[in-house]
Design an enzyme around this catalytic site. Structure first.
Site, PDB file in Angstrom:
ATOM      1  N   TYR B  27      -1.317  -0.639   5.648  1.00  0.00           N
ATOM      2  CA  TYR B  27      -1.065   0.399   4.647  1.00  0.00           C
ATOM      3  C   TYR B  27      -0.326  -0.204   3.451  1.00  0.00           C
ATOM      4  CZ  TYR B  27       1.236   4.193   2.199  1.00  0.00           C
ATOM      5  OH  TYR B  27       1.714   5.020   1.213  1.00  0.00           O
ATOM      6  N   SER B 109      10.565   7.476  -4.328  1.00  0.00           N
ATOM      7  CA  SER B 109       9.290   8.202  -4.341  1.00  0.00           C
ATOM      8  C   SER B 109       9.477   9.667  -3.964  1.00  0.00           C
ATOM      9  CB  SER B 109       8.338   7.531  -3.349  1.00  0.00           C
ATOM     10  OG  SER B 109       7.240   8.357  -3.078  1.00  0.00           O
ATOM     11  N   GLN B 130      10.490   9.363  -8.756  1.00  0.00           N
ATOM     12  CA  GLN B 130       9.049   9.366  -9.031  1.00  0.00           C
ATOM     13  C   GLN B 130       8.475  10.705  -8.615  1.00  0.00           C
ATOM     14  OE1 GLN B 130       6.581   8.888  -6.202  1.00  0.00           O
ATOM     15  NE2 GLN B 130       5.135   9.701  -7.711  1.00  0.00           N
ATOM     16  N   TYR B 132       5.411  13.539  -8.199  1.00  0.00           N
ATOM     17  CA  TYR B 132       3.990  13.872  -8.095  1.00  0.00           C
ATOM     18  C   TYR B 132       3.826  15.327  -8.482  1.00  0.00           C
ATOM     19  CZ  TYR B 132       2.372   9.619  -5.692  1.00  0.00           C
ATOM     20  OH  TYR B 132       2.009   8.340  -5.381  1.00  0.00           O
ATOM     21  N   THR B 158       3.884  10.028 -11.968  1.00  0.00           N
ATOM     22  CA  THR B 158       2.757   9.141 -11.637  1.00  0.00           C
ATOM     23  C   THR B 158       1.452   9.799 -12.057  1.00  0.00           C
ATOM     24  OG1 THR B 158       3.952   8.149  -9.812  1.00  0.00           O
ATOM     25  CG2 THR B 158       1.560   7.952  -9.770  1.00  0.00           C
ATOM     26  N   ARG B 167      -8.812   3.405   0.289  1.00  0.00           N
ATOM     27  CA  ARG B 167      -8.139   2.313   1.008  1.00  0.00           C
ATOM     28  C   ARG B 167      -8.868   2.092   2.322  1.00  0.00           C
ATOM     29  NH1 ARG B 167      -2.492   4.204  -0.692  1.00  0.00           N
ATOM     30  NH2 ARG B 167      -2.927   4.679  -2.898  1.00  0.00           N
ATOM     31  N   LYS B 255       3.904   6.832 -15.277  1.00  0.00           N
ATOM     32  CA  LYS B 255       3.674   5.664 -14.427  1.00  0.00           C
ATOM     33  C   LYS B 255       2.181   5.550 -14.151  1.00  0.00           C
ATOM     34  CE  LYS B 255       5.121   3.886  -9.860  1.00  0.00           C
ATOM     35  NZ  LYS B 255       3.854   3.834  -9.182  1.00  0.00           N
ATOM     36  N   HIS B 279      -1.086   1.012  -9.878  1.00  0.00           N
ATOM     37  CA  HIS B 279      -0.630   1.403  -8.542  1.00  0.00           C
ATOM     38  C   HIS B 279      -0.828   0.261  -7.542  1.00  0.00           C
ATOM     39  CE1 HIS B 279       0.687   5.398  -6.856  1.00  0.00           C
ATOM     40  NE2 HIS B 279       0.524   4.765  -5.718  1.00  0.00           N
ATOM     41  N   ARG B 282      -4.229  -0.039  -5.708  1.00  0.00           N
ATOM     42  CA  ARG B 282      -4.505   0.854  -4.593  1.00  0.00           C
ATOM     43  C   ARG B 282      -5.354   2.055  -4.978  1.00  0.00           C
ATOM     44  NH1 ARG B 282      -0.568  -0.201  -0.633  1.00  0.00           N
ATOM     45  NH2 ARG B 282      -0.086   1.925  -0.029  1.00  0.00           N
TER      46      ARG B 282
HETATM   47  C1  LIG Z   1       3.257   0.935   0.419  1.00  0.00           C
HETATM   48  C2  LIG Z   1       3.273   1.433  -0.977  1.00  0.00           C
HETATM   49  C3  LIG Z   1       3.611   2.753  -1.226  1.00  0.00           C
HETATM   50  C4  LIG Z   1       3.641   3.253  -2.532  1.00  0.00           C
HETATM   51  N1  LIG Z   1       4.032   4.541  -2.749  1.00  0.00           N
HETATM   52  C5  LIG Z   1       4.079   5.010  -4.026  1.00  0.00           C
HETATM   53  C6  LIG Z   1       4.520   6.332  -4.289  1.00  0.00           C
HETATM   54  O1  LIG Z   1       4.869   7.083  -3.381  1.00  0.00           O
HETATM   55  N2  LIG Z   1       4.541   6.765  -5.566  1.00  0.00           N
HETATM   56  C7  LIG Z   1       4.160   5.957  -6.605  1.00  0.00           C
HETATM   57  O2  LIG Z   1       4.173   6.373  -7.746  1.00  0.00           O
HETATM   58  N3  LIG Z   1       3.759   4.684  -6.385  1.00  0.00           N
HETATM   59  C8  LIG Z   1       3.712   4.201  -5.123  1.00  0.00           C
HETATM   60  N4  LIG Z   1       3.302   2.910  -4.907  1.00  0.00           N
HETATM   61  C9  LIG Z   1       2.962   2.045  -6.058  1.00  0.00           C
HETATM   62  C10 LIG Z   1       4.184   1.269  -6.511  1.00  0.00           C
HETATM   63  O3  LIG Z   1       5.095   2.124  -7.160  1.00  0.00           O
HETATM   64  C11 LIG Z   1       3.786   0.169  -7.492  1.00  0.00           C
HETATM   65  O4  LIG Z   1       3.040   0.706  -8.542  1.00  0.00           O
HETATM   66  C12 LIG Z   1       2.994  -0.958  -6.870  1.00  0.00           C
HETATM   67  O5  LIG Z   1       3.514  -1.275  -5.609  1.00  0.00           O
HETATM   68  C13 LIG Z   1       3.023  -2.151  -7.756  1.00  0.00           C
HETATM   69  O6  LIG Z   1       2.264  -3.197  -7.235  1.00  0.00           O
HETATM   70  P1  LIG Z   1       2.883  -4.397  -6.367  1.00  0.00           P
HETATM   71  O7  LIG Z   1       3.033  -3.872  -4.978  1.00  0.00           O
HETATM   72  O8  LIG Z   1       1.864  -5.463  -6.486  1.00  0.00           O
HETATM   73  O9  LIG Z   1       4.200  -4.755  -6.980  1.00  0.00           O
HETATM   74  C14 LIG Z   1       3.269   2.402  -3.604  1.00  0.00           C
HETATM   75  C15 LIG Z   1       2.924   1.085  -3.336  1.00  0.00           C
HETATM   76  C16 LIG Z   1       2.925   0.590  -2.050  1.00  0.00           C
HETATM   77  C17 LIG Z   1       2.562  -0.847  -1.823  1.00  0.00           C
END
Ligand SMILES: Cc1cc2nc3c(=O)[nH]c(=O)nc-3n(C[C@H](O)[C@H](O)[C@H](O)COP(=O)(O)O)c2cc1C
Ligand SMILES: Cc1cc2nc3c(=O)[nH]c(=O)nc-3n(C[C@H](O)[C@H](O)[C@H](O)COP(=O)(O)O)c2cc1C
Lengths: 383, 384
Positions: B27, B109, B130, B132, B158, B167, B255, B279, B282
């Site tokens: 994940y 988050s 952050q 939603y 976001t 995913r 974001k 993101h 993702r």
């Molecule tokens: C496991 C995981 C959970 C995340 N959960 C959120 C989230 O809840 N809200 C959000 O805006 N971004 C979320 N993100 C995105 C991160 O804020 C960020 O944009 C991203 O991790 C940046 O890429 P990097 O992991 O290569 O640094 C998540 C990323 C990961 C890896």
């Protein structure tokens, strides 16, 4: 592994590999020579980035487009491919039904193993017929007449198969149609008993569209390569194409155009569309990939005919990139053929459902309401 | 392998892989479709070379930067990420304390597993909430009011998750939150007994910002992809963002902005910052990497709001490259998440310390003593 584990191209391919005798799998999977073009067809998409717009308030993106005078519900359809009954007992019927269910176009090959008339009976969805010009010219007239009677929507003439490509995997596996049973292939077929059983208990395998004209149609004891080289007319030229257009008198494409110059000529002879394609990398290895050439062609002729991008498409985002660069729609061969081999009609339906979901999801993420909003401002090519 | 063997991003990743049940590891580690964008987010940095200056007298290096009106001791911060107590039982508590120790910003988050109230009573380092945008407006108001009452410094909306990304690793592992026990996941959980024991004994797993608004046994019980697709409001538009921005009344960022056009609109609606981000790859595979897109956006709006380059950062030099182009700061998720999974607070601290050391060393090697010394003359683009 079964159908519900298939989420993408590689999954379907893996399952197809399990189900098919290896000569047949490799006939689908292989390309010409070193398969450089085959690989590049897909990897070329990776050199282009999508630029999404946010907060666009898109709820239900409209994925529809119009090609060959027919509206289709999503901008991807099934490329015409030969001998589908080798991959699944229902063959073209399964593909055509699945395409209709998703409101998209089914493409039929001259070398199909189900006839024009049979398909017209099972599907009233959008249909494209793909023509090969045989040395025996009466065959061309016959096929065009029958497509008219069967209410096919469009016709395309494949122009990249003037001779057979050098498919080295087929030499190694000894692929012929119908399958020739050598000792080696016997072992190979023997370990897929289900396929063999299906093959023998179902209707006789034949090239249903041409069998009454050429006895080669019922009994090709030689390889596909030999069939192409013996039967197709290597003298085919622009006049022959123009002849077909006049005779058909409806939406018409050349399939396998790769140069800007030829795209312009296609307009001059009256084509309504071109399919940018290198036959899925199965003909001239080292030739440019359709996506690498798309922008050049669409900048030159995109306002004068419909451009269809064919080859290498595996993902919804590939389709969105092609639309942004100027295509009206895309088509794919291997993507649906592997799903056909993996699970028959249900397999093709799953593949189309996956692609549909990807397209919808990615339109939302791009912030686009319809395909018109996807233009060249939404992509950047990386060097 | 243990924490003291971790020297870089991939070491922490390796250790995290050992400690986590595989659905949870994947994940974190996974991204959308073929993960092309995920990989490009990092490899984009390799297409640009640093050009150092020598003989500059660089004994003391100041790594501080100011974003959203707050001075941070490091030019990067911890991006908000969901469900941290799945990765380590201390979750946000560990990450927040580590952020405090290095005086950088902590992103929390909406899907955090520790409440904003607890976090703000625990640390006084700058904090970002952050947000939603849910269909349920009551839930939206509640999140906003609670973050305000808890004295969070920045609100980040976001905007790149209008629907869940594809995913595929999660589809295969059957990842849901809380973890659903299928036969294959059971096997994976069983092979990591420490994780399981901690998960069951260290306090109930919950989503404090949402739980009053989700019916028992429904939405939090489904996959994250379903959460995006069912609970978030897909009709969210610029008016909604503008309203939120004024309702919040403080520093406000979008974001997930990737286009110049949208960056300009962010200025118009009153944002004080944007995260150039996809993101972490993702969401939309095939989309541009933040670093590839950074210069255009900085040129358009860099003087009007704080531009943050987010995603793909594995090294101090990646941060220096982004700052040289004109980002005010960088942020990342996985750069601290693997470390959290590997060893909790101590892990995150070790990771942050290594980035700090790398930044300091590389600033010296570049001939720079403060962040404002970095500019585009430090860079050569290979393909230009
Ligand atoms: C496991 C995981 C959970 C995340 N959960 C959120 C989230 O809840 N809200 C959000 O805006 N971004 C979320 N993100 C995105 C991160 O804020 C960020 O944009 C991203 O991790 C940046 O890429 P990097 O992991 O290569 O640094 C998540 C990323 C990961 C890896
Ligand atoms: C097994 C197979 C058989 C094919 N048969 C034909 C054919 O009979 N006529 C034709 O014009 N193209 C044929 N093609 C080419 C497809 O129409 C299409 O151009 C190609 O598959 C596109 O590349 P893709 O497989 O990467 O999507 C065939 C392709 C495959 C893989």
């Amino acid at each position: 592994m079964n159908l519900k584990d298939c989420h993408n191209f590689n999954d379907f391919r893996k399952l197809a590999k399990k189900k098919l005798p290896s000569p047949i799998f490799h006939y689908i999977d292989g390309g010409a020579d070193d398969e450089i073009t085959l690989k590049r067809n897909t990897s070329s998409f990776d050199k282009c980035d999508l630029i999404p717009n946010v907060l666009a308030g898109v709820n239900k993106p409209d994925l529809s487009t119009t090609i060959f005078g027919r509206k289709i519900d999503m901008p991807i359809f099934l490329s015409p491919t030969a001998m589908q009954r080798l991959y699944d007992p229902e063959g073209d019927k399964a593909s055509a039904r699945a395409a209709e269910k998703f409101g998209t176009m089914y493409g039929m090959s001259t070398m199909a193993t189900t006839s024009i008339e049979e398909i017209a009976n099972v599907s009233s969805g959008p249909k494209l017929f793909q023509l090969y010009i045989h040395k025996d010219k009466s065959l061309t007239d016959d096929l065009i007449e029958r497509c008219k009677r069967a209410n096919f929507d469009g016709l395309c003439l494949t122009v990249d198969t003037i001779v057979a490509g050098n498919r080295e995997r087929d030499y190694k596996t000894g692929f012929t149609t119908p399958p020739k049973l050598t000792l080696k292939s016997l072992i190979e077929f023997g370990i897929k008993p289900k396929w063999v059983l299906n093959y023998f208990i179902n209707r006789k395998f034949e090239l249903a569209n041409v069998k009454h004209i050429t006895d080669k149609g019922t009994n090709i004891t030689k390889s596909v390569i030999d069939y192409v080289n013996e039967q197709y007319d290597p003298q085919m030229n622009w006049n022959d194409a123009e002849y077909c257009i006049k005779k058909w008198n409806g939406p018409f494409a050349l399939k396998g155009v790769m140069s800007v110059e030829d795209a312009k000529k296609a307009i001059d002879i009256g084509c309504t569309a071109i399919i940018i394609s290198n036959h899925g990398g199965r003909q001239l290895d080292g030739s440019i990939s359709p996506f690498d050439q798309l922008k050049n062609i669409s900048d030159a002729v995109g306002d004068k005919l419909e451009i269809i991008l064919d080859g290498g498409v595996r993902r919804g985002t590939h389709i969105l990139k092609a639309i942004a660069a100027g295509a009206k729609a895309c088509s794919f061969g291997k993507m649906f053929l592997f799903s056909l081999a993996a699970g028959g009609q249900a397999g093709v339906e799953r593949a189309l459902q996956n692609i549909h979901d990807e397209l919808k999801r990615n339109m939302l993420l791009m912030g686009c309401k319809n395909l018109k909003e996807l233009n060249q401002s939404k992509i950047i090519y990386r060097k | 392998m243990k924490l003291s063997d971790c020297y870089n991003f991939s070491d922490f990743r390796k250790l995290a892989k050992k400690k986590l049940p595989s659905p949870i590891f994947h994940y974190i580690d996974g991204a959308a479709d073929d993960e092309i964008t995920y990989r490009r987010n990092t490899s984009a940095f390799d297409d640009v070379d640093l050009v150092p200056n020598v003989l500059r007298g660089v004994e003391n290096v100041d790594l501080s930067t100011t974003i959203f009106g707050k001075k941070l001791d490091l030019p990067f911060y911890l991006a908000p990420t969901a469900l941290q107590r799945l990765f380590h039982y201390d979750g946000e508590r560990a990450v927040g304390k580590a952020a405090q120790k290095f005086n950088t910003m902590f992103g929390v988050s909406a899907l955090a597993t520790v409440s904003v109230e607890e976090i703000s009573s625990m640390i006084d380092t700058p904090k970002m909430f952050q947000f939603y945008f849910h269909k349920d407006r009551g839930l939206n108001d509640s999140c906003l009011e609670r973050a305000k009452a808890a004295k969070f410094d920045v609100m980040a909306l976001t905007v790149d998750t209008i629907t869940g990304g594809n995913r595929e690793r999660d589809l295969r592992t059957g990842f849901t939150s809380p973890p659903k026990l299928t036969l294959s996941s059971l096997f994976s959980f069983a092979t990591k007994p420490m994780w399981g024991i901690n998960y069951l004994t260290r306090g109930k797993f919950e989503l404090p910002h949402l739980q009053d608004y989700v019916k028992e046994g429904t939405s939090t019980n489904t996959s994250i992809g379903n959460y995006f697709s069912t609970m978030l409001d897909q009709s969210m538009n610029w008016n909604d963002a503008e309203k939120l921005c004024s309702q919040w009344g403080g520093h406000f960022a979008l974001k997930g902005v990737m286009s110049v056009e949208d960056a300009k609109r962010a200025v118009d609606i009153g944002c004080t910052g944007i995260m150039v981000s996809n993101h972490g790859g993702r969401q939309l595979d095939g989309s541009r990497s933040p670093f590839d897109q950074l210069a255009e956006i900085v040129d358009a709006v860099g003087d009007k709001l704080d531009v943050i380059c987010e995603g793909g950062i594995h090294r101090g030099t990646h941060i220096l490259k982004a700052l040289s182009i004109g980002a005010k700061a960088c942020s990342g998720g996985r750069l601290y998440l693997y470390a959290l999974a590997a060893a909790g607070q101590a892990g995150v601290e070790r990771a942050l310390d290594q980035y700090r050391k790398e930044l300091e060393r590389d600033m010296k090697l570049m001939g720079c003593t403060k962040i404002s010394d970095l500019n585009r003359d430090n860079l050569k683009f290979r393909n230009k």
